[in-house]
Design an enzyme around this catalytic site. Structure first.
Site, PDB file in Angstrom:
ATOM      1  CB  VAL A 154       4.967   3.955  19.130  1.00 33.29           C
ATOM      2  CG1 VAL A 154       4.750   5.340  19.880  1.00 33.29           C
ATOM      3  CG2 VAL A 154       4.080   3.561  18.010  1.00 33.29           C
ATOM      4  CG  ASP A 174       9.161  -3.653  27.285  1.00 36.80           C
ATOM      5  OD1 ASP A 174       8.961  -3.000  26.357  1.00 36.80           O
ATOM      6  OD2 ASP A 174       8.946  -4.735  27.721  1.00 36.80           O
ATOM      7  CB  THR A 178      -3.488   4.540  17.646  1.00 40.89           C
ATOM      8  OG1 THR A 178      -2.275   5.008  17.162  1.00 40.89           O
ATOM      9  CG2 THR A 178      -4.609   5.100  16.836  1.00 40.89           C
ATOM     10  N   GLY A 231      -1.879  -3.039  -5.182  1.00 48.46           N
ATOM     11  CA  GLY A 231      -1.040  -3.993  -4.744  1.00 48.46           C
ATOM     12  C   GLY A 231      -1.820  -5.161  -4.105  1.00 48.46           C
ATOM     13  N   GLY A 253      -1.137  -3.909   4.894  1.00 48.20           N
ATOM     14  CA  GLY A 253      -1.071  -4.622   6.007  1.00 48.20           C
ATOM     15  C   GLY A 253      -0.420  -4.164   7.163  1.00 48.20           C
ATOM     16  CB  CYS A 287      -0.768   1.370  11.497  1.00 43.40           C
ATOM     17  SG  CYS A 287       0.519   1.207  12.677  1.00 43.40           S
ATOM     18  CE  LYS A 320      -3.256  -0.928  16.168  1.00 43.23           C
ATOM     19  NZ  LYS A 320      -3.745   0.641  16.815  1.00 43.23           N
ATOM     20  CE  LYS A 353       6.605   0.120   6.290  1.00 43.35           C
ATOM     21  NZ  LYS A 353       6.296   1.498   6.183  1.00 43.35           N
TER      22      LYS A 353
HETATM   23  C1  UGA Z   1       1.113   3.744   8.669  1.00 40.84           C
HETATM   24  C2  UGA Z   1       1.431   5.165   8.217  1.00 40.84           C
HETATM   25  O1  UGA Z   1       1.887   5.273   7.097  1.00 40.84           O
HETATM   26  C3  UGA Z   1       2.216   6.209   9.302  1.00 40.84           C
HETATM   27  O2  UGA Z   1       2.040   7.364   9.072  1.00 40.84           O
HETATM   28  C4  UGA Z   1       1.671   5.787  10.737  1.00 40.84           C
HETATM   29  O3  UGA Z   1       2.370   6.690  11.626  1.00 40.84           O
HETATM   30  C5  UGA Z   1       1.904   4.270  11.080  1.00 40.84           C
HETATM   31  O4  UGA Z   1       0.749   3.745   9.825  1.00 40.84           O
HETATM   32  C6  UGA Z   1       1.095   4.261  12.470  1.00 40.84           C
HETATM   33  O5  UGA Z   1      -0.062   4.399  12.614  1.00 40.84           O
HETATM   34  O6  UGA Z   1       1.717   3.760  13.388  1.00 40.84           O
HETATM   35  P1  UGA Z   1       2.950   1.871   8.455  1.00 40.84           P
HETATM   36  O7  UGA Z   1       1.901   0.745   8.713  1.00 40.84           O
HETATM   37  O8  UGA Z   1       4.464   1.386   9.119  1.00 40.84           O
HETATM   38  O9  UGA Z   1       2.731   3.205   8.770  1.00 40.84           O
HETATM   39  O10 UGA Z   1       3.438   1.468   6.736  1.00 40.84           O
HETATM   40  P2  UGA Z   1       2.816   2.017   5.478  1.00 40.84           P
HETATM   41  O11 UGA Z   1       4.246   2.363   4.822  1.00 40.84           O
HETATM   42  O12 UGA Z   1       2.111   3.347   5.601  1.00 40.84           O
HETATM   43  O13 UGA Z   1       2.262   0.787   4.697  1.00 40.84           O
HETATM   44  C7  UGA Z   1       1.165   0.120   5.124  1.00 40.84           C
HETATM   45  C8  UGA Z   1       0.526  -0.665   4.274  1.00 40.84           C
HETATM   46  O14 UGA Z   1      -0.008  -0.152   3.084  1.00 40.84           O
HETATM   47  C9  UGA Z   1       1.928  -1.607   3.629  1.00 40.84           C
HETATM   48  O15 UGA Z   1       1.178  -2.784   3.711  1.00 40.84           O
HETATM   49  C10 UGA Z   1       2.066  -1.223   2.337  1.00 40.84           C
HETATM   50  O16 UGA Z   1       2.480  -2.294   1.305  1.00 40.84           O
HETATM   51  C11 UGA Z   1       0.686  -0.726   1.791  1.00 40.84           C
HETATM   52  N1  UGA Z   1       0.717   0.474   0.743  1.00 40.84           N
HETATM   53  C12 UGA Z   1       1.170   1.627   1.013  1.00 40.84           C
HETATM   54  C13 UGA Z   1       0.290   0.036  -0.398  1.00 40.84           C
HETATM   55  O17 UGA Z   1      -0.345  -1.019  -0.689  1.00 40.84           O
HETATM   56  N2  UGA Z   1       0.091   0.963  -1.498  1.00 40.84           N
HETATM   57  C14 UGA Z   1       0.786   2.305  -0.998  1.00 40.84           C
HETATM   58  O18 UGA Z   1       1.075   3.163  -2.069  1.00 40.84           O
HETATM   59  C15 UGA Z   1       1.419   2.580  -0.062  1.00 40.84           C
END
Ligand code: UGA
Length: 458
Positions: A12, A31, A122, A254, A258, A261, A264, A321
């Site tokens: 962030v 930092d 957050t 899937g 994970g 974010c 948590k 991911k």
């Molecule tokens: C997430 C949100 O998408 C962001 O908008 C937010 O700012 C961020 O958290 C945060 O709070 O900082 P992020 O955790 O980086 O972002 O990743 P995502 O792409 O959202 O994926 C999260 C998890 O959901 C991954 O494990 C991904 O594989 C899974 N996922 C995502 C699925 O299993 N299916 C989906 O259709 C989409």
């Protein structure tokens, strides 16, 4: 142009700092870790994020961004200080605010002119009120200080793009002064800004993340039912996606969500609700479904194989991911310990996550099992008895069904990301199990009525 300091150089903080510099502000990133600061000064990003290093180097060379451990000099004359430090989960699900408190105190003791403190981390609803009071209590100089909320919506792996092209910027302020200043800082981005009060901004962050988590858990729940009733969850998602009210994103079933974010923030909001005497049933359901989903394939495979002892197990993908080296709450971290406990001989491939994983599970003997990290997917598959797919890296998607058939001792795949066509796997003679779709069994392998979910008690 504003003089901006950023506290914390994780996903962030660092990305925000670099993007503020990119749009023309003067930025200092703070930092506590001296080594990290030196690394960043030399143009190296401490995190893997597409496009980040290029922007760090460009803006550092242009004198628009600097890195330091000296918070006092960074904070004393800043127009705004953005806080982007971690708020890790505590055992009871609540957010740990100690890093925020430390920074708040340093700010109070350092600022020498009017300053807006902007919390990007957050934090539970109401925290920013407390942060403002805390800073005021410890202020050394007689200056105006206010706290604003500015939640972050970037996703890892596309953080720079998400920041520069955000769908919206949310700001939560309690005065016209704070609102105008923050609007001014974001003006050069040319993006839609939603301006609300501080508590609403804090809530927008949780409500957004938890909605997305719920969407994923919902699709995983539906996927498990699809398997039982003979439907295909990818076709179901496609059919749903044309409805504009549902949308086409985040419908991929899937191995569960994970990252740093969703896991948590779902627990944190559930905890906040509980504190207010309210049970947030939908979010609780999202958490419960996700917990079971993470080890679903392991449970299926254990039924099919009886034991993993002495088997060569190929693992494709370790990170939560693709596009990131982050392992937090990754499915690999739930499944690999179980496999090692069973005495599996694991060969793991991941284009960027191997080093982080090897810090937790070093190469060689790990308990009853063994870990080997490979550079090439073929080395993981060669002679393997079973293969688990945990992350949808492009490199993994590019492996064709025939390769599994050719290289593996027994072509038996458990795919947590639904990367392959069921029909193509069938045609290639691969035994293929995925999420929410019908399993393909090889000739001679008993299907055990293919109602595996029922037999594992789900
Ligand atoms: C997430 C949100 O998408 C962001 O908008 C937010 O700012 C961020 O958290 C945060 O709070 O900082 P992020 O955790 O980086 O972002 O990743 P995502 O792409 O959202 O994926 C999260 C998890 O959901 C991954 O494990 C991904 O594989 C899974 N996922 C995502 C699925 O299993 N299916 C989906 O259709 C989409």
């Amino acid at each position: 142009m504003y003089k901006i300091a950023v506290a914390g150089t994780g996903y962030v903080g660092l990305v925000a700092g670099v993007c503020f510099a990119e749009v023309g502000h003067q930025v200092t990133c703070v930092d506590i870790d001296e080594n990290k600061v030196n690394l960043m000064k030399s143009g190296v990003s401490p995190i893997y994020e597409a496009g980040l290093e290029e922007l760090m180097q460009k803006n550092f060379a242009a004198g628009k961004i600097d890195y330091t451990t000296d918070f006092q000099s960074a904070y004393k004359d800043a127009d705004a200080i953005f806080i982007g430090v971690g708020t890790p989960e505590q055992p009871d699900g609540s957010a740990n605010l100690s890093y925020i408190a430390t920074v708040a105190r340093q700010i109070a003791e350092s600022i020498e002119k009017d300053c807006l403190v902007v919390v990007k981390s957050t934090v539970p609803v109401g925290t920013n009120d407390k942060v403002e009071q805390f800073i005021k209590d410890f202020l050394v100089h007689d200056v105006r200080v206010e706290v604003a909320s500015n939640p972050e919506f970037l996703a890892q792996g596309s953080a720079v793009h998400d920041t520069l092209h955000a769908e919206r910027i949310v700001i939560g302020t309690e005065s016209k002064w704070a609102e105008d200043l923050l609007m001014g800082i974001y003006e050069p981005f040319g993006l839609p800004i939603v301006s609300v009060n501080r508590r609403s901004a804090e809530m927008i962050k949780y409500a957004s993340n938890d909605f997305l988590a719920l969407k994923i858990s919902y699709m995983n729940d539906i996927a498990n039912l699809c398997e039982l009733v003979g439907a295909d969850v990818q076709d179901v998602a496609k059919g749903m996606s044309f409805d504009g009210r549902i949308g086409s994103k985040f419908l991929n079933a899937g191995i569960g969500f994970g990252g740093s974010c969703f896991p948590k923030d779902t627990k944190a909001l559930e905890y906040i609700a509980k504190q207010h005497g309210y049970e947030l049933r939908t979010v609780k359901a999202a958490i419960d479904v996700n917990k079971d989903q993470k080890t679903l394939l392991y449970k299926k495979a254990s039924k099919r194989l009886i034991t993993f002892n002495g088997l060569k197990v190929a693992v494709l993908g370790l990170t939560f991911k693709p596009g990131t080296d982050d392992l937090r709450e990754a499915a690999s971290l739930e499944n690999i310990p179980l496999l090692l406990e069973q005495g599996a001989d694991i060969y793991a491939f991941d284009p960027v996550g191997k080093d982080n994983f090897a810090r937790l599970y070093p190469e060689g003997q790990n308990g009853r099992g063994n870990m080997t990290y490979v550079e090439r997917i073929e080395d993981a598959l060669d002679g393997a008895n079973v293969c688990f797919i945990f992350t949808e890296w492009g490199e993994v998607k590019a492996v064709d069904p025939e390769t599994y058939k050719k290289l593996m001792r027994t072509p038996l795949i458990y795919d947590g990301r639904n990367l392959y066509s069921v029909q193509k796997m069938k045609d290639a003679g691969v035994e293929y199990h995925s999420i929410g779709r019908q399993s393909v069994f090889r000739e001679g392998v008993k299907e055990s009525k293919h109602r595996e979910l029922q037999t594992i008690g789900l």
